[in-house]
Design a protein around this motif. Structure first.
Motif, short mmCIF file in Angstrom:
data_model
loop_
_atom_site.label_atom_id
_atom_site.label_comp_id
_atom_site.label_asym_id
_atom_site.label_seq_id
_atom_site.Cartn_x
_atom_site.Cartn_y
_atom_site.Cartn_z
N HIS A 58 22.16 55.75 57.82
CA HIS A 58 21.30 56.83 56.81
C HIS A 58 21.90 56.71 55.42
O HIS A 58 21.17 56.22 54.50
CB HIS A 58 21.62 58.28 57.00
CG HIS A 58 20.37 58.73 57.96
ND1 HIS A 58 19.48 59.62 57.57
CD2 HIS A 58 20.07 58.65 58.96
CE1 HIS A 58 18.70 60.01 58.06
NE2 HIS A 58 18.83 59.40 59.19
N LEU A 59 23.44 56.29 55.22
CA LEU A 59 24.06 56.23 53.94
C LEU A 59 23.77 54.88 53.33
O LEU A 59 23.49 54.59 52.38
CB LEU A 59 25.34 56.47 54.21
CG LEU A 59 25.91 57.89 54.56
CD1 LEU A 59 27.34 58.02 54.64
CD2 LEU A 59 25.45 59.22 53.51
N ALA A 100 29.42 63.78 53.83
CA ALA A 100 29.86 64.41 52.58
C ALA A 100 31.19 63.88 52.18
O ALA A 100 31.48 63.78 50.82
CB ALA A 100 29.84 65.95 52.48
N LYS A 101 31.94 63.67 53.09
CA LYS A 101 33.42 62.94 52.90
C LYS A 101 33.38 61.75 52.57
O LYS A 101 34.41 61.04 51.90
CB LYS A 101 34.38 63.23 54.01
CG LYS A 101 34.80 64.84 53.96
CD LYS A 101 35.72 65.08 55.37
CE LYS A 101 36.21 66.48 55.01
NZ LYS A 101 37.49 66.76 56.15
N SER A 102 32.33 60.87 53.11
CA SER A 102 32.25 59.38 52.92
C SER A 102 31.40 58.83 51.98
O SER A 102 31.60 57.70 51.47
CB SER A 102 32.15 58.59 54.38
OG SER A 102 30.88 58.90 54.64
N TRP A 103 30.39 59.58 51.43
CA TRP A 103 29.48 59.11 50.52
C TRP A 103 30.00 59.13 49.17
O TRP A 103 30.42 60.38 48.87
CB TRP A 103 28.23 59.61 50.81
CG TRP A 103 26.96 58.71 50.32
CD1 TRP A 103 26.68 57.58 50.43
CD2 TRP A 103 25.91 59.15 49.48
NE1 TRP A 103 25.66 56.74 49.99
CE2 TRP A 103 25.03 57.89 49.29
CE3 TRP A 103 25.82 60.30 48.88
CZ2 TRP A 103 23.85 57.82 48.49
CZ3 TRP A 103 24.62 60.40 48.23
CH2 TRP A 103 23.44 59.25 47.70
N ASP A 104 29.70 58.55 48.08
CA ASP A 104 30.16 58.85 46.83
C ASP A 104 28.99 59.77 45.80
O ASP A 104 29.03 59.89 44.85
CB ASP A 104 30.50 57.63 46.16
CG ASP A 104 29.10 56.66 46.04
OD1 ASP A 104 28.15 56.86 46.38
OD2 ASP A 104 29.31 55.50 45.27
N GLY A 105 28.03 59.87 46.52
CA GLY A 105 26.80 60.92 45.96
C GLY A 105 26.78 62.19 46.56
O GLY A 105 27.41 62.32 47.70
N SER A 144 29.66 67.96 62.46
CA SER A 144 30.68 66.93 62.23
C SER A 144 30.08 65.72 61.59
O SER A 144 30.77 65.09 60.71
CB SER A 144 31.28 66.60 63.63
OG SER A 144 30.30 66.11 64.61
N ASP A 145 28.77 65.30 61.94
CA ASP A 145 28.11 64.11 61.38
C ASP A 145 27.80 64.79 59.70
O ASP A 145 28.26 63.68 58.78
CB ASP A 145 26.64 63.98 61.77
CG ASP A 145 26.68 63.67 63.41
OD1 ASP A 145 27.52 62.71 63.65
OD2 ASP A 145 25.77 64.04 64.07
N ALA A 192 26.88 69.30 48.84
CA ALA A 192 26.56 70.02 47.32
C ALA A 192 25.57 70.76 47.42
O ALA A 192 25.37 71.77 46.44
CB ALA A 192 26.02 68.67 46.72
N GLY A 193 24.87 71.04 48.70
CA GLY A 193 23.83 72.16 48.56
C GLY A 193 23.15 72.18 49.82
O GLY A 193 23.41 71.45 50.89
N VAL A 194 22.22 73.27 49.88
CA VAL A 194 21.39 73.33 51.34
C VAL A 194 20.08 73.27 51.14
O VAL A 194 19.52 74.18 49.84
CB VAL A 194 21.98 74.77 51.99
CG1 VAL A 194 20.97 75.07 53.18
CG2 VAL A 194 23.18 74.62 52.41
#
Length: 294
Positions: free
Chosen positions: A43-44, A83-88, A77-78, A145-147
């Motif tokens: 996905h990323l 959220a921790k690995s992507w820069d956006g 966990s996914d 960053a949001g929901v």
């Protein structure tokens, strides 16, 4: 003090650069050659290839059964990994209480019940609202960053039921959960199919930060931006027919170019109203992106 929406917009602008920001609420499993390849990393990777300014992951409560709509649901966990690995900015997509009722009971049964047994509807809604609330409480602890709440409250002709009934049923849930998420620095968006103009007063009262994957031809973006009582942003602009046609028609392309040209003060993230679900959509959406950036 920087609001969650301002923080999200700044990250979107940083990622998009001078091009119009792009993003999708749903990326279907067919884009990844099937469910086995429909992973967080893929996905990323696809979001990077498409130059998306945000990425969304649908999540569910463990043990919940969902209808097959062409995309998968991820676990918490996914979501944390993404959220921790992507820069956006990464957003969680959560089915709202009304949508959960429809998922479980079926739309026609829900509407029939609505007309004949309000107490039963309210009881079902409270049950599903508690399930959604518990999931969102866990999401709020993660660095997202949001929901985006996916709650199909409307059809092409307007709301499924009267706005007054939706106010009575939904406002206690949304007013509290939106305030709680914002206190945790999470922006909050709503996805609903259909015509949304009659629901603007409700969405205003809930203090939603924006709307995601909404239909641009039955919803005037200019009107939505003007009638919201506070700043908001929209993910949308690409209609399903533009993705399905081998050669997009002139009127459809004109509509898209006019929408992008309007700009809306940087409050538009270009995305589809339906999600990307077929492999052939990728080539077409890349063409539409190029036209939007030209």
């Amino acid at each position: 003090m920087v609001t969650p929406l301002e923080s999200l917009r700044a990250r979107i602008r940083s990622r998009a650069g001078r091009e119009i920001a792009k993003g999708e609420v749903w990326l279907g499993s067919d884009l990844f050659a099937g469910a086995a390849q429909d992973t967080v990393d893929n996905h990323l990777r696809l979001a990077d290839q498409l130059n998306h300014a945000l990425v969304c992951f649908s999540v569910l409560t463990p043990g919940t059964v969902k209808p097959d709509l062409g995309y998968r649901y991820f676990n918490l966990s996914d979501l944390e990994q993404a959220a921790k690995s992507w820069d956006g900015p990464v957003l969680a997509v959560v089915d709202g209480p009304f949508q959960e009722m429809v998922n479980t009971l079926g739309l026609m049964d829900v509407l029939t019940l609505w007309m004949g047994d309000w107490e039963a509807v309210a009881s079902h809604y409270r049950t599903f609202a508690e399930t959604v609330r518990n999931l969102v409480d866990r999401i709020s602890d993660l660095p997202v960053a949001g929901v985006v709440f996916a709650d199909d409250l409307s059809a092409d002709t307007g709301p499924m039921v009267s706005p007054d009934s939706l106010d009575t049923l939904c406002t206690p849930f949304y007013s509290k959960i939106v305030a709680k998420l914002k206190a945790r620095n999470k922006a909050v968006l709503l996805h609903s199919c259909g015509r949304l103009d009659p629901l603007i007063p409700l969405m205003n009262s809930w203090q939603m930060d924006g709307l995601a994957a909404i239909q641009s031809r039955i919803n005037s973006f200019e009107t939505l931006f003007a009638r919201f009582s506070h700043e908001m942003f929209i993910i949308g602009g690409i209609e399903a027919d533009l993705l399905e046609a081998r050669q997009p028609d002139h009127d459809g392309l004109g509509w898209l170019k006019d929408l992008v040209r309007a700009g809306h003060g940087g409050n538009l993230v270009l995305g589809s109203s339906c999600g990307l679900f077929r492999a052939d959509f990728l080539k077409r959406v890349k063409t539409l992106y190029a036209m939007a950036d030209a």
